[in-house]
Design an enzyme around this catalytic site. Structure first.
Site, short mmCIF file in Angstrom:
data_model
loop_
_atom_site.label_atom_id
_atom_site.label_comp_id
_atom_site.label_asym_id
_atom_site.label_seq_id
_atom_site.Cartn_x
_atom_site.Cartn_y
_atom_site.Cartn_z
N ARG A 108 16.58 -35.15 -20.31
CA ARG A 108 15.94 -34.40 -19.65
C ARG A 108 15.00 -35.04 -19.81
NH1 ARG A 108 19.73 -30.47 -17.89
NH2 ARG A 108 19.61 -29.40 -16.32
N GLU A 140 15.82 -27.72 -24.88
CA GLU A 140 16.87 -28.07 -26.54
C GLU A 140 16.03 -27.15 -27.87
OE1 GLU A 140 17.17 -30.12 -24.32
OE2 GLU A 140 18.86 -30.05 -23.71
N ASP A 180 21.93 -26.10 -29.35
CA ASP A 180 20.88 -25.69 -29.06
C ASP A 180 21.37 -25.97 -27.12
OD1 ASP A 180 21.39 -28.20 -27.85
OD2 ASP A 180 20.24 -29.58 -29.11
N HIS A 210 20.99 -39.40 -21.12
CA HIS A 210 21.07 -38.50 -20.47
C HIS A 210 20.12 -37.34 -21.62
CE1 HIS A 210 22.45 -36.14 -24.33
NE2 HIS A 210 22.64 -35.09 -23.08
N GLU A 221 26.02 -25.08 -36.20
CA GLU A 221 24.38 -26.09 -36.32
C GLU A 221 22.79 -25.55 -35.70
OE1 GLU A 221 25.17 -30.37 -34.33
OE2 GLU A 221 23.31 -29.31 -32.51
N HIS A 279 26.14 -40.64 -18.01
CA HIS A 279 26.53 -39.27 -17.50
C HIS A 279 26.97 -39.10 -16.66
CE1 HIS A 279 24.90 -35.29 -17.86
NE2 HIS A 279 25.22 -34.91 -19.10
C1 UD1 Z 1 23.09 -30.65 -20.87
C2 UD1 Z 1 22.50 -29.90 -22.28
C3 UD1 Z 1 21.87 -30.62 -23.00
C4 UD1 Z 1 23.49 -31.36 -24.16
C5 UD1 Z 1 23.81 -32.29 -22.19
C6 UD1 Z 1 25.14 -32.95 -23.31
C7 UD1 Z 1 21.15 -27.59 -21.77
C8 UD1 Z 1 20.06 -27.40 -20.64
N1 UD1 Z 1 21.50 -29.42 -21.53
O1 UD1 Z 1 22.36 -31.27 -20.16
O2 UD1 Z 1 21.18 -29.77 -24.41
O3 UD1 Z 1 22.86 -32.51 -24.56
O4 UD1 Z 1 24.88 -31.08 -21.69
O5 UD1 Z 1 26.06 -34.13 -21.99
O6 UD1 Z 1 22.14 -26.88 -21.89
N2 UD1 Z 1 27.89 -33.01 -14.51
C9 UD1 Z 1 29.06 -32.95 -13.77
N3 UD1 Z 1 29.75 -32.79 -14.35
C10 UD1 Z 1 30.13 -32.82 -15.49
C11 UD1 Z 1 28.44 -32.02 -16.59
C12 UD1 Z 1 27.43 -32.58 -15.63
O7 UD1 Z 1 29.24 -32.96 -13.04
O8 UD1 Z 1 31.19 -32.78 -16.35
C13 UD1 Z 1 26.41 -32.98 -13.87
C14 UD1 Z 1 26.23 -31.84 -12.93
O9 UD1 Z 1 25.33 -32.83 -11.17
C15 UD1 Z 1 25.16 -30.78 -13.19
C16 UD1 Z 1 24.01 -32.03 -14.51
O10 UD1 Z 1 25.54 -33.52 -14.39
O11 UD1 Z 1 24.21 -30.60 -12.68
C17 UD1 Z 1 23.67 -32.07 -15.10
O12 UD1 Z 1 24.17 -31.38 -16.55
P1 UD1 Z 1 23.37 -30.23 -17.51
O13 UD1 Z 1 24.50 -29.47 -18.31
O14 UD1 Z 1 22.85 -28.78 -16.49
O15 UD1 Z 1 22.40 -31.33 -17.88
P2 UD1 Z 1 22.95 -32.11 -18.86
O16 UD1 Z 1 22.00 -33.33 -18.69
O17 UD1 Z 1 24.59 -32.72 -19.15
N1 UDP Z 2 31.13 -38.91 -26.10
C1 UDP Z 2 31.77 -38.93 -25.33
N2 UDP Z 2 32.44 -39.53 -24.62
C2 UDP Z 2 31.14 -40.41 -23.71
C3 UDP Z 2 30.06 -40.14 -24.34
C4 UDP Z 2 30.29 -38.76 -24.91
O1 UDP Z 2 33.08 -38.22 -25.14
O2 UDP Z 2 31.22 -41.30 -22.85
C5 UDP Z 2 31.03 -37.73 -27.41
C6 UDP Z 2 29.61 -38.38 -28.18
O3 UDP Z 2 31.75 -38.76 -29.38
C7 UDP Z 2 29.52 -36.88 -28.70
C8 UDP Z 2 28.79 -36.56 -27.51
O4 UDP Z 2 30.25 -36.92 -26.87
O5 UDP Z 2 30.22 -35.77 -29.43
C9 UDP Z 2 27.50 -36.21 -27.74
O6 UDP Z 2 27.47 -35.39 -25.90
P1 UDP Z 2 26.06 -35.31 -25.02
O7 UDP Z 2 25.93 -37.14 -25.74
O8 UDP Z 2 26.61 -35.78 -23.80
O9 UDP Z 2 25.29 -35.02 -25.79
P2 UDP Z 2 24.61 -33.91 -27.20
O10 UDP Z 2 25.16 -34.43 -28.12
O11 UDP Z 2 23.38 -35.20 -26.86
O12 UDP Z 2 24.25 -32.95 -27.13
#
Ligand code: UD1
Ligand code: UDP
Length: 383
Positions: free
Chosen positions: A211, A136, A100, A209, A122, A242
């Site tokens: 939103r 999502e 999602d 984490h 999924e 995160h």
């Molecule tokens: C995204 C997904 C969410 C998922 C989550 C998993 C969308 C809309 N949301 O949300 O469904 O649960 O990923 O973690 O697709 N950042 C870094 N380095 C990284 C990753 C993130 O610096 O490797 C920071 C950046 O500033 C980025 C912010 O985190 O702008 C948010 O990342 P983003 O992918 O926009 O949203 P998530 O909350 O991670």
């Molecule tokens: N996870 C990880 N390192 C961390 C926290 C989570 O590898 O420090 C893994 C966790 O086991 C799971 C996935 O990341 O498989 C979940 O990711 P996240 O919670 O960011 O996203 P969501 O599942 O909510 O989309």
């Protein structure tokens, strides 16, 4: 002899998608009938590469779209235009997206515009509330509209898809590929300096984490965790934060300086799965962790108002408490104090499969005629 090899492109961009798609990449690569192509959007950067490195998956293409503090507009438009280029160049027979995220949604939309069939891994998870999780729920409902083949992790998810009118022959119940991943990551006697730090206490693992939890809900969550740490001094809280900068700032504001709370960088998946296996209790707003924890016999306090994973709640492994400080504290305190309640939750049956999801998806792709009428680019390869 001439044999048609089908080109399957897997597209993902965030940490959880990578954890759930890498095992599938490996499974599909076993089959000579497929030409497997991996495209990452780079919606995540550091957190994506942690996973790719762990599973030793090398992408064929990386759109590298991530920006610090990116908006949904940034992600969706970059994915849509970036994927248009890759899809036109590579002309896959089928594109597999996961779950999602905006990566999955943007990719499915690009495929729709180009008449390329989509398989959804999924599929069928629903809250039926477009605001939660945001965005999502919208993403996954939209992907279902576009997808030609749906891999539902549970019978309940499949039922959602049938209720929405998807043809039964397009829906497969496979279990969740995250359980396949767990089989390769968790091991006995796993060593880590943070596990050593926690060894004389009771490990409580926290992730947050989402939103829709931005702002007040995060303050409530962190306040509850701080109170738990103070009232249960034997607890060792580990919070791999995160990388979202706004969440990190709040976490530091509320949790810094507590002797039994450890704030750390995101753990790589090998570490994290083994931390879960060692934890007594998990507090999270994550989706994936709600699936993994029951498979490891760990109760989870879900820091959300609704969940698209009701199977875990019915099984008794997940406690859906929302983000109210008192509710979080009370539920965690009961689980930490009442062994009978704890044992019942820890013994709940895992509803997310036995770790054969990838094999089942590969079989469905081998046997199905999902590309029968697609008007696809034919690739005739000589064997
Ligand atoms: C995204 C997904 C969410 C998922 C989550 C998993 C969308 C809309 N949301 O949300 O469904 O649960 O990923 O973690 O697709 N950042 C870094 N380095 C990284 C990753 C993130 O610096 O490797 C920071 C950046 O500033 C980025 C912010 O985190 O702008 C948010 O990342 P983003 O992918 O926009 O949203 P998530 O909350 O991670
Ligand atoms: N996870 C990880 N390192 C961390 C926290 C989570 O590898 O420090 C893994 C966790 O086991 C799971 C996935 O990341 O498989 C979940 O990711 P996240 O919670 O960011 O996203 P969501 O599942 O909510 O989309």
């Amino acid at each position: 002899m001439l044999k048609r090899k089908r080109k399957i492109m897997l597209v993902f961009g965030t940490r959880p998608e990578a954890i759930k798609m890498c095992p599938l990449v490996k499974e599909l690569k076993i089959h000579p009938e497929f030409h497997v192509y991996v495209c990452v959007t780079g919606q995540h950067k550091e957190m994506l590469w942690q996973v790719l490195n762990c599973f030793q998956v090398v992408p064929d293409e990386n759109l590298d779209i991530m920006q610090r503090s990116q908006t949904l507009f940034d992600i969706t438009t970059s994915v849509l235009t970036g994927m248009a280029r890759v899809l036109q160049r590579e002309a896959p027979d089928l594109v597999l997206v996961h779950g999602d995220t905006s990566t999955a949604y943007g990719t499915a939309l690009a495929c729709f515009y180009l008449h390329i069939p989509v398989g959804h891994v999924e599929a069928g998870l629903r809250t039926d509330d477009l605001e939660a999780p945001f965005p999502e729920e919208f993403n996954r409902e939209s992907i279902s509209l576009i997808a030609r083949i749906h891999f539902a992790p549970t019978p309940a998810a499949a039922k959602n898809l049938l209720r929405e009118g998807h043809p039964p022959e397009s829906v497969f119940v496979t279990g969740n590929t995250s359980i396949d991943a767990l089989k390769t990551t968790v091991c006995k006697d796993y060593q880590h300096p943070i596990l050593d730090w926690a060894a004389d206490g009771r490990l409580l693992l926290l992730t947050a984490h989402r939103r829709e939890n931005s702002g007040m809900p995060f303050r409530h969550i962190f306040a509850a965790v701080r109170r738990l740490a103070r009232d249960f001094p034997e607890v060792r809280v580990v919070y791999p934060m995160h990388m979202n900068p706004s969440i990190r700032a709040l976490a530091h504001e509320w949790l810094d300086g507590e002797p039994n709370i450890c704030l750390t960088e995101p753990l790589d998946v090998l570490d994290f799965h083994n931390f879960m296996a060692r934890a007594e209790l998990i507090l999270t707003d994550s989706g994936g962790i709600q699936e993994e924890a029951p498979a490891l016999g760990k109760p989870v306090i879900v820091l959300r108002k609704v969940t698209e994973r009701p199977e875990g709640v019915s099984a008794g492994a997940l406690f859906l408490v929302g983000t109210d400080e008192k509710c979080i504290y009370r539920t965690a305190a009961v689980l930490l104090s009442d062994r009978k309640v704890y044992r019942k939750a820890a013994c709940a049956v895992n509803p997310y499969g036995s770790g054969t999801a990838c094999r089942q998806i590969a079989q469905a792709l081998l046997q199905g005629n999902w590309d029968a009428d697609a008007g696809l680019a034919e690739r005739i390869e000589e064997e």
